[in-house]
Scaffold this active site. Structure first.
Site, mmCIF file in Angstrom:
data_model
loop_
_atom_site.group_PDB
_atom_site.id
_atom_site.type_symbol
_atom_site.label_atom_id
_atom_site.label_comp_id
_atom_site.label_asym_id
_atom_site.label_seq_id
_atom_site.Cartn_x
_atom_site.Cartn_y
_atom_site.Cartn_z
ATOM 1 C CB CYS A 199 -16.646 19.131 20.945
ATOM 2 S SG CYS A 199 -15.075 19.717 21.562
ATOM 3 C CE1 TYR B 64 3.382 -1.337 3.924
ATOM 4 C CE2 TYR B 64 2.137 -2.922 2.618
ATOM 5 C CZ TYR B 64 3.090 -1.917 2.701
ATOM 6 O OH TYR B 64 3.737 -1.511 1.562
ATOM 7 C CB CYS C 77 -10.108 20.861 18.422
ATOM 8 S SG CYS C 77 -9.251 19.296 18.638
ATOM 9 C CG ASP D 237 -4.450 -2.249 7.117
ATOM 10 O OD1 ASP D 237 -4.601 -1.072 6.737
ATOM 11 O OD2 ASP D 237 -4.852 -2.662 8.221
ATOM 12 C CD GLU E 152 4.151 -3.778 11.511
ATOM 13 O OE1 GLU E 152 3.089 -3.668 10.866
ATOM 14 O OE2 GLU E 152 4.833 -2.797 11.880
ATOM 15 C CD GLN F 134 -7.707 -0.009 11.745
ATOM 16 O OE1 GLN F 134 -8.179 1.105 11.961
ATOM 17 N NE2 GLN F 134 -7.234 -0.362 10.573
ATOM 18 C CB CYS G 185 -13.749 17.199 15.089
ATOM 19 S SG CYS G 185 -13.967 15.868 16.269
ATOM 20 C CB CYS H 281 -6.166 4.743 6.796
ATOM 21 S SG CYS H 281 -4.390 4.841 6.640
ATOM 22 C CB CYS I 220 -11.481 14.445 23.290
ATOM 23 S SG CYS I 220 -11.862 13.926 21.621
HETATM 24 N N1 SAH Z 1 -3.090 -4.550 9.577
HETATM 25 C C1 SAH Z 1 -2.796 -3.999 10.865
HETATM 26 C C2 SAH Z 1 -1.870 -2.793 10.849
HETATM 27 C C3 SAH Z 1 -2.196 -1.713 9.857
HETATM 28 S S1 SAH Z 1 -1.368 -0.185 10.132
HETATM 29 C C4 SAH Z 1 -4.064 -3.686 11.613
HETATM 30 O O1 SAH Z 1 -5.139 -3.581 11.034
HETATM 31 O O2 SAH Z 1 -3.995 -3.548 12.844
HETATM 32 C C5 SAH Z 1 -0.004 -0.249 9.075
HETATM 33 C C6 SAH Z 1 1.141 -1.035 9.624
HETATM 34 O O3 SAH Z 1 2.173 -1.045 8.642
HETATM 35 C C7 SAH Z 1 1.773 -0.484 10.890
HETATM 36 O O4 SAH Z 1 1.809 -1.498 11.856
HETATM 37 C C8 SAH Z 1 3.185 -0.073 10.460
HETATM 38 O O5 SAH Z 1 4.147 -0.277 11.467
HETATM 39 C C9 SAH Z 1 3.438 -0.993 9.283
HETATM 40 N N2 SAH Z 1 4.392 -0.572 8.261
HETATM 41 C C10 SAH Z 1 4.692 0.684 7.842
HETATM 42 N N3 SAH Z 1 5.552 0.650 6.809
HETATM 43 C C11 SAH Z 1 5.790 -0.661 6.538
HETATM 44 C C12 SAH Z 1 6.579 -1.346 5.562
HETATM 45 N N4 SAH Z 1 7.290 -0.668 4.671
HETATM 46 N N5 SAH Z 1 6.566 -2.674 5.585
HETATM 47 C C13 SAH Z 1 5.846 -3.385 6.490
HETATM 48 N N6 SAH Z 1 5.082 -2.779 7.433
HETATM 49 C C14 SAH Z 1 5.052 -1.439 7.455
#
Ligand code: SAH
Length: 466
Positions: A71, A327, A77, A396, A348, A298, A80, A423, A163
């Site tokens: 790129c 989450y 940017c 997650d 969530e 994702q 990356c 992440c 991009c």
């Molecule tokens: N496991 C899912 C989402 C992961 S991203 C996947 O793989 O697609 C993290 C997620 O946590 C998001 O959707 C966000 O809205 C949520 N989140 C953030 N803070 C939170 C909390 N305190 N309790 C519950 N969910 C939460």
């Protein structure tokens, strides 16, 4: 030595943000865009007591790990950070980054981590992998309306509609929006004056379904002549959903709280396939998802399949097992696991995500799941009675990691296994320390590269009761 001096140094290491690290005159220097093995000429930008920052001026001798970035904007940017590194070296960097964070920030022993850590799972094609992009809209020095990306650490926009991390159709969508704005005199939002209308264009693409979603984030209620814009965008092959999101706040958060569909459906669909975790080939079974503009999904679907398959593998589920998926977003992991478990509870905080999750369960004919809206740390306290004792907890969380209360509750309910998907390996290391001090031990760790050309990586960890 002083600011603006030119120094020649060899890069020997790399920092967690991808910056090259070398020594000159007993001082450590951080040089962005330099690669391990490069000998470079760099200009000193900032000096501290025993370290400094220098700007890459010239590559005197290129490292064998160095490649020509694909790129044009790779250096300026903010998207990356390590395009100048060959992909194998990027993976090695991510492996070291996760390992280093677990050792330094988590306080785990080196030999222990080396014993249990599996090699990071790489991508087949580390470009054109993103299914989502959020392009800021603004003006260039000549006053023309542009779309692009923020330059590193700033909010000045680098004009770029194609991009190479994203899908090719992004360009067509953006050119259509920009053309419409010029034709009808629609203004771009200006962060300094807080005036102007169009702030961001969010584009999502279903890799499996080839469905496209466009959401225009605006500082106002409507776009003038928005039916014309919708008709123009609607002609793009695969277009399924066009919406307007209202964000009138002075904020870095991209999306506001209300979304209105102006063309087509409110959601798009995509599907993710189960993979074998030895060779990571698809093994047939797919799970279908509907996705709303404001929900998390994702960004790298090919690698997400590998990640979720790894989660399923790590969870070692039997049909008797109760799972909590905290989450859970739109229920992606919950539904991936439900077929192998007795019951899955998803928690969530975003209500629309839970609405999508419930719909997704129906779409896949899965009935052994229930989803709850709320913060994980609060739901676990308020509604614990209505949830069966878990055998496995999957978490997650976003980059900041798990809330302390959430970790406490996990330790209290003491599931057999915990699968932590992260992440950000720094907050992961911090949380793993808490869980391990509370009676768990790390059984396996594996990185999954979801973000080629950047310094980011996902990590999947299996914890067992000590
Ligand atoms: N496991 C899912 C989402 C992961 S991203 C996947 O793989 O697609 C993290 C997620 O946590 C998001 O959707 C966000 O809205 C949520 N989140 C953030 N803070 C939170 C909390 N305190 N309790 C519950 N969910 C939460």
């Amino acid at each position: 030595m002083k600011k603006n001096d030119l120094i020649e140094l060899t890069i020997e290491d790399i920092g967690t943000d991808g910056e090259g690290i070398g020594r000159y005159d007993n001082m450590t220097f951080f040089v962005k865009d330099a690669v391990i093995g490069d000998t470079v000429l760099a200009k000193i930008m900032k000096l501290k007591k025993n370290y400094g920052y220098a700007r890459l001026v010239e590559i005197k001798e290129a490292s064998p790990k160095r490649v020509e970035p694909r790129c044009l904007y790779a250096r300026s940017c903010g998207g990356c950070q390590i395009q100048q590194m060959d992909y194998q070296s990027q993976l090695a960097f991510k492996q070291r980054k996760i390992r280093g964070n677990l050792i330094r920030l988590g306080g785990f022993a080196e030999e222990y981590i080396d014993d249990i850590m599996e090699p990071v799972v790489g991508m087949e094609e580390p470009y054109f992998y993103r299914n989502k992009a959020q392009f800021p809209i603004g003006r260039n020095a000549e006053g023309e309306i542009i779309a692009g990306f923020y330059a590193g650490r700033t909010h000045s926009i680098i004009a770029n509609t194609d991009c190479i991390l994203g899908v090719p159709v992004n360009k067509q969508v953006l050119e259509t929006v920009l053309g419409f704005m010029r034709d009808y005199g629609v203004s771009a939002y200006d962060e300094n004056t807080k005036k102007g209308l169009v702030r961001h264009v969010l584009i999502r693409y279903g890799f499996d379904t080839k469905e496209i979603m466009v959401c225009l984030v605006i500082n106002g209620k409507r776009i003038p002549e928005e039916t014309i814009l919708a008709a123009r965008l609607g002609e793009i092959e695969g277009m399924k959903s066009i919406s307007v999101n209202v964000n009138r706040e002075n904020t870095n958060v991209i999306l506001g709280s209300t979304t209105r569909v102006i063309w087509g459906e409110p959601v798009i669909h995509d599907a993710l396939y189960l993979r074998d975790t030895t060779d990571f080939k698809r093994v047939g079974k797919k799970t279908v998802y509907q996705i709303s503009p404001e929900c998390f999904y994702q960004v790298n679907p090919m690698q997400t399949e590998k990640l979720y398959s790894l989660v399923l593998d790590y969870a070692e589920l039997t049909k008797e097992d109760i799972v909590w998926d905290l989450y859970c977003g739109i229920g992606t992991i919950s539904l991936f696991l439900a077929r192998s478990a007795k019951w899955v509870y998803g928690v969530e905080v975003v209500p629309q995500a839970i609405a999508d999750a419930k719909e997704n369960a129906k779409l896949n004919g899965i009935s052994n799941v229930s989803f709850m809206v709320g913060k994980a740390e609060e739901v676990l306290i308020d509604k614990k009675e209505s949830m069966q004792q878990p055998d496995v907890i999957v978490v997650d969380p976003p980059r900041k990691g798990c809330d302390g209360e959430c970790l406490k509750t996990m330790l209290k309910v003491r599931p057999e296994r915990i699968v932590y998907v992260s992440c950000d390996s720094a907050t992961l290391a911090r949380d793993l320390r808490v869980l391990c001090d509370g009676g768990y031990e790390i059984v396996k760790v594996r990185g999954v590269d979801q973000f080629g050309q950047t310094v980011h990586t996902e990590t999947c960890v299996l914890l067992g009761r000590k």
